[in-house]
Design a protein around this motif. Structure first.
Motif, PDB file in Angstrom:
ATOM      1  N   ASP A  82      -0.941  -1.756   9.960  1.00  0.00           N
ATOM      2  CA  ASP A  82      -2.359  -1.736   9.280  1.00  0.00           C
ATOM      3  C   ASP A  82      -2.855  -0.284   8.527  1.00  0.00           C
ATOM      4  OD1 ASP A  82      -2.728  -0.919  11.720  1.00  0.00           O
ATOM      5  OD2 ASP A  82      -4.375  -2.302  12.114  1.00  0.00           O
ATOM      6  N   SER A  83      -1.957   0.801   8.557  1.00  0.00           N
ATOM      7  CA  SER A  83      -2.360   2.184   8.244  1.00  0.00           C
ATOM      8  C   SER A  83      -3.067   2.032   6.763  1.00  0.00           C
ATOM      9  CB  SER A  83      -1.507   3.050   8.316  1.00  0.00           C
ATOM     10  OG  SER A  83      -0.549   2.906   7.378  1.00  0.00           O
ATOM     11  N   GLY A  84      -4.529   2.712   6.581  1.00  0.00           N
ATOM     12  CA  GLY A  84      -4.871   2.727   5.220  1.00  0.00           C
ATOM     13  C   GLY A  84      -6.240   3.581   5.577  1.00  0.00           C
ATOM     14  N   VAL A  85      -6.760   3.679   4.196  1.00  0.00           N
ATOM     15  CA  VAL A  85      -8.173   4.556   4.344  1.00  0.00           C
ATOM     16  C   VAL A  85      -9.173   3.456   3.487  1.00  0.00           C
ATOM     17  CG1 VAL A  85      -9.219   6.639   3.187  1.00  0.00           C
ATOM     18  CG2 VAL A  85      -6.899   6.530   4.259  1.00  0.00           C
ATOM     19  N   ASP A  86     -10.321   3.531   3.910  1.00  0.00           N
ATOM     20  CA  ASP A  86     -11.376   2.609   3.243  1.00  0.00           C
ATOM     21  C   ASP A  86     -12.210   3.835   2.431  1.00  0.00           C
ATOM     22  OD1 ASP A  86     -10.520   0.426   4.548  1.00  0.00           O
ATOM     23  OD2 ASP A  86     -11.523   0.933   6.293  1.00  0.00           O
ATOM     24  N   ALA A  87     -12.073   4.819   2.543  1.00  0.00           N
ATOM     25  CA  ALA A  87     -13.135   5.758   1.939  1.00  0.00           C
ATOM     26  C   ALA A  87     -12.397   6.281   0.638  1.00  0.00           C
ATOM     27  CB  ALA A  87     -13.351   7.102   2.739  1.00  0.00           C
ATOM     28  N   SER A  88     -13.172   6.718  -0.237  1.00  0.00           N
ATOM     29  CA  SER A  88     -12.906   7.025  -1.503  1.00  0.00           C
ATOM     30  C   SER A  88     -12.329   8.454  -1.472  1.00  0.00           C
ATOM     31  CB  SER A  88     -14.101   6.825  -2.522  1.00  0.00           C
ATOM     32  OG  SER A  88     -13.611   7.120  -4.007  1.00  0.00           O
ATOM     33  N   LEU A 133      -7.973   4.178  -3.174  1.00  0.00           N
ATOM     34  CA  LEU A 133      -8.556   3.036  -3.237  1.00  0.00           C
ATOM     35  C   LEU A 133      -8.103   2.217  -4.588  1.00  0.00           C
ATOM     36  CD1 LEU A 133     -12.229   3.164  -1.777  1.00  0.00           C
ATOM     37  CD2 LEU A 133     -10.222   2.458  -0.853  1.00  0.00           C
ATOM     38  N   ARG A 140      -0.200   3.297  -1.706  1.00  0.00           N
ATOM     39  CA  ARG A 140      -0.822   3.727  -0.391  1.00  0.00           C
ATOM     40  C   ARG A 140       0.159   3.898   0.726  1.00  0.00           C
ATOM     41  NH1 ARG A 140      -4.880   0.068  -2.502  1.00  0.00           N
ATOM     42  NH2 ARG A 140      -4.284  -1.530  -0.933  1.00  0.00           N
TER      43      ARG A 140
END
Length: 257
Positions: A82-88, A133, A140
């Motif tokens: 579930d690696s990921g980035v929520d920030a822009s 995003l 991603r």
């Protein structure tokens, strides 16, 4: 070497791994296989220090329970499912986060060049200034892999690294994993669901089932129809590709349409 000795992992009342003994050597790619819920991801999390365990985990002269977690994790590059980035952030900025320890108010030219070089090698240089995003799931995933490589790890832990990728990008990423592992003399441990793909890109396979190692070794030794039928509860036949590697072909219960 990374050594798991008599390793037992429990999550609540459930024992997900019991008395696991494995030695991982530098310069090799190891792939953990097994049906859902057999402890594959838990094993990676335990090595990374996220789950309690019994037994011992050693890397060279360090032992996990005796080391501070930050020290233990320093040589490890871990890419969870579930690696990921929520920030822009731009893709390049996300990659640079792999070297948080080296980041200051001004990113050095050398670090920028290193990050850009890794992205170029992975074929994602054109994404550098795109907002992460707005990227596809597969793009991603490639960005997160670049972030892991920027950490210059000695151990790579990759949990389903190609799950969101099409065939072209699956092969590209796994080729890069093998190249980096050999050239940088890493220990790479990854989880894959595609048994045939694992046979192509692994030096050793580890088949988990019922909390135990059900098979370990080269692909021909581990990918046996009888064992796969029992663990996965499907009928398969084992074919051979032009490279002489096993290809696992699941069979329908009935040919009737």
């Amino acid at each position: 070497m990374l050594v798991l000795q008599n390793l037992t992992v429990r999550r609540g009342d459930l024992t997900v791994a019991e008395h696991i003994n494995i030695t991982f050597e530098q310069g090799k790619v190891y792939t953990i296989l097994g049906p859902n819920g057999t402890g594959k991801s838990s094993l990676l999390k335990t090595i990374f220090g996220e789950l309690p365990f019994e037994g011992s985990i050693r890397y060279h002269d360090k032992q996990l329970e005796n080391s501070k977690l930050t020290t233990w994790r320093k040589p490890i590059g871990y890419m969870p499912q579930d690696s990921g980035v929520d920030a822009s952030l731009t893709a390049l900025e996300v990659v640079l986060l792999g070297r948080m320890d080296a980041l200051t108010m001004r990113v050095s030219d050398a670090l920028l060049a290193e990050a850009a070089g890794i992205m170029d090698q992975l074929g994602i240089a054109h994404l550098a200034h795109r907002d992460v995003l707005n990227l596809s799931g597969g793009q991603r995933q490639m960005v997160m892999f670049a972030q892991v490589l920027l950490r210059q790890p000695q151990i790579l832990l990759l949990d389903e690294p190609v799950s969101a990728l099409d065939m072209h990008h699956q092969l590209n990423l796994l080729e890069k994993v093998c190249d980096y592992t050999k050239h940088q003399h890493l220990i790479t441990i990854m989880v894959l669901h595609d048994l045939s793909l694992a046979a192509q890109f692994s030096d050793q396979l580890i088949l988990l089932g019922e909390g135990k190692v059900q098979g370990s070794g080269i692909s021909h030794q581990v990918l046996q129809a009888e064992t796969i039928n029992r663990l996965y509860r499907v009928n398969v036949e084992i074919l051979q590709c032009s490279q002489g590697l096993p290809v696992v072909r699941p069979q329908r219960k009935s040919a009737n349409r």
